[in-house]
Design a protein around this motif. Sequence first.
Motif, PDB file in Angstrom:
ATOM      1  N   PRO A 266     -29.898 -10.563  33.050  1.00  0.00           N
ATOM      2  CA  PRO A 266     -30.126  -9.852  31.793  1.00  0.00           C
ATOM      3  C   PRO A 266     -30.912 -10.646  30.757  1.00  0.00           C
ATOM      4  CG  PRO A 266     -27.926 -10.761  31.807  1.00  0.00           C
ATOM      5  CD  PRO A 266     -28.533 -11.094  33.149  1.00  0.00           C
ATOM      6  N   GLY A 267     -31.305 -11.886  31.079  1.00  0.00           N
ATOM      7  CA  GLY A 267     -31.972 -12.736  30.094  1.00  0.00           C
ATOM      8  C   GLY A 267     -33.378 -13.131  30.482  1.00  0.00           C
ATOM      9  N   PRO A 268     -34.322 -12.176  30.530  1.00  0.00           N
ATOM     10  CA  PRO A 268     -35.691 -12.530  30.890  1.00  0.00           C
ATOM     11  C   PRO A 268     -36.400 -13.259  29.752  1.00  0.00           C
ATOM     12  CG  PRO A 268     -35.625 -10.262  30.178  1.00  0.00           C
ATOM     13  CD  PRO A 268     -34.197 -10.750  30.188  1.00  0.00           C
ATOM     14  N   LEU A 269     -37.583 -13.753  30.033  1.00  0.00           N
ATOM     15  CA  LEU A 269     -38.479 -14.265  29.002  1.00  0.00           C
ATOM     16  C   LEU A 269     -39.474 -13.163  28.648  1.00  0.00           C
ATOM     17  CD1 LEU A 269     -39.345 -17.886  30.230  1.00  0.00           C
ATOM     18  CD2 LEU A 269     -37.444 -17.128  28.803  1.00  0.00           C
ATOM     19  N   VAL A 270     -40.174 -13.359  27.548  1.00  0.00           N
ATOM     20  CA  VAL A 270     -41.279 -12.474  27.193  1.00  0.00           C
ATOM     21  C   VAL A 270     -42.559 -13.298  27.188  1.00  0.00           C
ATOM     22  CG1 VAL A 270     -42.328 -11.114  25.342  1.00  0.00           C
ATOM     23  CG2 VAL A 270     -39.934 -10.772  25.916  1.00  0.00           C
ATOM     24  N   LEU A 314     -43.378  -6.020  21.596  1.00  0.00           N
ATOM     25  CA  LEU A 314     -42.502  -6.799  20.728  1.00  0.00           C
ATOM     26  C   LEU A 314     -41.811  -7.880  21.556  1.00  0.00           C
ATOM     27  CD1 LEU A 314     -40.835  -3.888  18.704  1.00  0.00           C
ATOM     28  CD2 LEU A 314     -42.506  -5.528  17.820  1.00  0.00           C
ATOM     29  N   PRO A 315     -41.407  -8.994  20.933  1.00  0.00           N
ATOM     30  CA  PRO A 315     -40.856 -10.120  21.702  1.00  0.00           C
ATOM     31  C   PRO A 315     -39.374  -9.999  22.024  1.00  0.00           C
ATOM     32  CG  PRO A 315     -40.959 -10.729  19.410  1.00  0.00           C
ATOM     33  CD  PRO A 315     -41.550  -9.342  19.505  1.00  0.00           C
ATOM     34  N   TRP A 316     -38.953  -8.825  22.521  1.00  0.00           N
ATOM     35  CA  TRP A 316     -37.526  -8.621  22.782  1.00  0.00           C
ATOM     36  C   TRP A 316     -37.267  -8.226  24.230  1.00  0.00           C
ATOM     37  CZ3 TRP A 316     -36.442 -10.826  18.611  1.00  0.00           C
ATOM     38  CH2 TRP A 316     -36.972 -10.456  17.371  1.00  0.00           C
ATOM     39  N   ASN A 412     -34.480 -16.656  24.466  1.00  0.00           N
ATOM     40  CA  ASN A 412     -33.465 -16.321  23.463  1.00  0.00           C
ATOM     41  C   ASN A 412     -33.746 -14.970  22.812  1.00  0.00           C
ATOM     42  OD1 ASN A 412     -31.680 -18.500  23.604  1.00  0.00           O
ATOM     43  ND2 ASN A 412     -32.999 -19.784  22.352  1.00  0.00           N
ATOM     44  N   ILE A 413     -34.390 -14.075  23.549  1.00  0.00           N
ATOM     45  CA  ILE A 413     -34.835 -12.823  22.959  1.00  0.00           C
ATOM     46  C   ILE A 413     -33.937 -11.653  23.370  1.00  0.00           C
ATOM     47  CG2 ILE A 413     -37.218 -13.320  22.386  1.00  0.00           C
ATOM     48  CD1 ILE A 413     -36.218 -12.129  25.816  1.00  0.00           C
ATOM     49  N   GLN A 414     -32.804 -11.940  24.001  1.00  0.00           N
ATOM     50  CA  GLN A 414     -31.833 -10.906  24.335  1.00  0.00           C
ATOM     51  C   GLN A 414     -30.606 -11.003  23.427  1.00  0.00           C
ATOM     52  OE1 GLN A 414     -32.236 -13.727  25.836  1.00  0.00           O
ATOM     53  NE2 GLN A 414     -30.546 -14.356  27.134  1.00  0.00           N
ATOM     54  N   LYS A 415     -30.649 -11.943  22.473  1.00  0.00           N
ATOM     55  CA  LYS A 415     -29.495 -12.180  21.607  1.00  0.00           C
ATOM     56  C   LYS A 415     -29.807 -11.742  20.176  1.00  0.00           C
ATOM     57  CE  LYS A 415     -28.103 -16.003  24.584  1.00  0.00           C
ATOM     58  NZ  LYS A 415     -27.879 -17.460  24.690  1.00  0.00           N
ATOM     59  N   ASN A 481     -45.281  -8.680  28.079  1.00  0.00           N
ATOM     60  CA  ASN A 481     -44.340  -8.198  29.104  1.00  0.00           C
ATOM     61  C   ASN A 481     -43.137  -9.119  29.226  1.00  0.00           C
ATOM     62  OD1 ASN A 481     -46.568  -9.954  30.515  1.00  0.00           O
ATOM     63  ND2 ASN A 481     -44.750 -10.129  31.807  1.00  0.00           N
ATOM     64  N   THR A 482     -42.044  -8.576  29.762  1.00  0.00           N
ATOM     65  CA  THR A 482     -40.920  -9.414  30.139  1.00  0.00           C
ATOM     66  C   THR A 482     -41.137  -9.909  31.567  1.00  0.00           C
ATOM     67  OG1 THR A 482     -39.584  -7.627  31.105  1.00  0.00           O
ATOM     68  CG2 THR A 482     -39.372  -7.996  28.738  1.00  0.00           C
ATOM     69  N   TYR A 483     -40.526 -11.036  31.886  1.00  0.00           N
ATOM     70  CA  TYR A 483     -40.532 -11.522  33.265  1.00  0.00           C
ATOM     71  C   TYR A 483     -39.309 -12.389  33.483  1.00  0.00           C
ATOM     72  CZ  TYR A 483     -42.398 -16.043  31.580  1.00  0.00           C
ATOM     73  OH  TYR A 483     -42.574 -17.236  30.934  1.00  0.00           O
ATOM     74  N   ASP A 484     -38.898 -12.475  34.719  1.00  0.00           N
ATOM     75  CA  ASP A 484     -37.635 -13.139  35.022  1.00  0.00           C
ATOM     76  C   ASP A 484     -37.767 -14.648  35.075  1.00  0.00           C
ATOM     77  OD1 ASP A 484     -35.296 -11.240  35.745  1.00  0.00           O
ATOM     78  OD2 ASP A 484     -37.068 -10.299  36.617  1.00  0.00           O
ATOM     79  N   ILE A 485     -36.850 -15.307  34.403  1.00  0.00           N
ATOM     80  CA  ILE A 485     -36.655 -16.735  34.588  1.00  0.00           C
ATOM     81  C   ILE A 485     -35.381 -16.867  35.427  1.00  0.00           C
ATOM     82  CG2 ILE A 485     -35.346 -16.955  32.442  1.00  0.00           C
ATOM     83  CD1 ILE A 485     -36.428 -19.788  32.201  1.00  0.00           C
TER      84      ILE A 485
END
Length: 513
Positions: A266-270, A314-316, A412-415, A481-485
């Motif tokens: 649930p915590g990807p990067l942007v 947006l960076p979320w 830190n964009i999922q918090k 875009n989001t992408y998985d870390i």
Amino acid sequence: MKPNLVRRAVLVAGSLLAAGALVAPSLAQAQALKPGKLRVAILADIFNFDPAQFSSQNFPLIKSLYDSLIEYTPEGKAIPSLASAWTVGAGNNSVTLTLRRDVSFHSGSPLNAEAVSATLKKAADPKLGKNLYSTMSIVKDWTVVDPYTIRLNFNGPVPDKQITDLLQFISPIDPAGIETVEAKPAGTGAFMLAERVLGQRVRMVANPKYWRAKEPLLSEVTLTFFSDNDSASAALESGAVDMVYGGDSRSALRLRSAGYQLIQGPGPLVQVFRINTTQGPFKNEKFRQAFNYLMDRKAILQVGYAGLGEVTALPWAPASPAVDKSYNSKYEFNLDKGRALLKESGLSQAEMQDWKLMVNGGSQDAVAISQVVQATLAKVGLKVDLEVMGAPEFTTSMLGGKFAAMFGGVGNIQKFPSRVATNSIYRTAKNPVLGDPHPFPAYVAAIDRVNTTFGTGAEVKAAYDNLNKVMVESSFAIPTNTYDIGLTVAAKNLGGITREIDNMPVFRTMGFR
């Protein structure tokens, strides 16, 4: 909800879930799993053993060697961990933690309020706090109330979610091991360090006195460093390892089609097109704003990440409370709108091309998406060269603000939304790219407004909406875009895999089917 009811709800939640943990497999599923030794392929060697060194290189070990004060479920709900309960004080000016009494560090020393105090002292030190230092900026001081109770006092009122973000970020360190924690871990976690061979592997063994019942199931976890994704994938396919952590999207999709498990957290990067507004044509607002439309986000997502992720203006991350997907359609790829803003800038063609796009040559994804942007800009008459650098030189230039524009992920964009300011390009003070004082006071004010607006109603939404509007208008960073870390691919027989909020692996819940 009234403030006193909010405080009561937090306390009750802590009491009911005191024995809880991260959302993990059900008891029946856990009982069906068998113990064993887990072999994990990682794509970057461990940096050090300090949990405050919150970098992706350290992600594979943080949740094994350490426990946080509290945790989050994958949906972002705060639940107890080392703190069995917490109470937000009147006016949201403090939080009081009740610590578990049955936890000890790997050394055998007890976890208590004095130990947490020592960790807070390290976190508040600009030289020692590392990634935790900026998050500690809301803390004025703290008080050890009794051996198992500690109160954190804030500089002013702090929203509940910002408080729990802080608590979730803090992993207590054994006071006796703080000075040497980079070289030797000193946590309370489910595993203890058994061996480290620099550049090769880290081996951890089960903590026999771990406080969570029936965990860990695994007796040993070995993290083996592979220099490239292909060799790590081959090791999984040959049975030499049971899991690949941090692999790339294309390999992950190929392995999934071959029957392996693909786990996205649930915590990807942007991915963000970072702009140095102190240089060349990027000083011009209209020129910068044109890039909101000149980013072919779908192409970037496909070329860079094989489509694993979501486009975003947006960076979320999708789980962020500040998400507003209407921006994705409002600022979708549109060459005509981009051209119009370029014309409005008043810059000559030569001025608009007086810059280079810095590229991390060590990242295949970064090279690919930079080439997409280069080709797109050529369609509106902008011929921009790529300045390809080796990874060390690129990192130095990025952190020193020595670039005109570049791509880089933010986390830190999922918090809580203001957590975005922990990333260098979004910092409100001591910004290594934009400098001090911050050239966009409206952005600084928008972050401050988010930090000082309470509740869950219209005022909070208005603060988030204002932040989104200001970020797009200032255009010093253009999300794509989001992408998985921490993308994880696992063998079929591995079970108990937990989706952790920051996409870090949680080995204590795992076992074999």
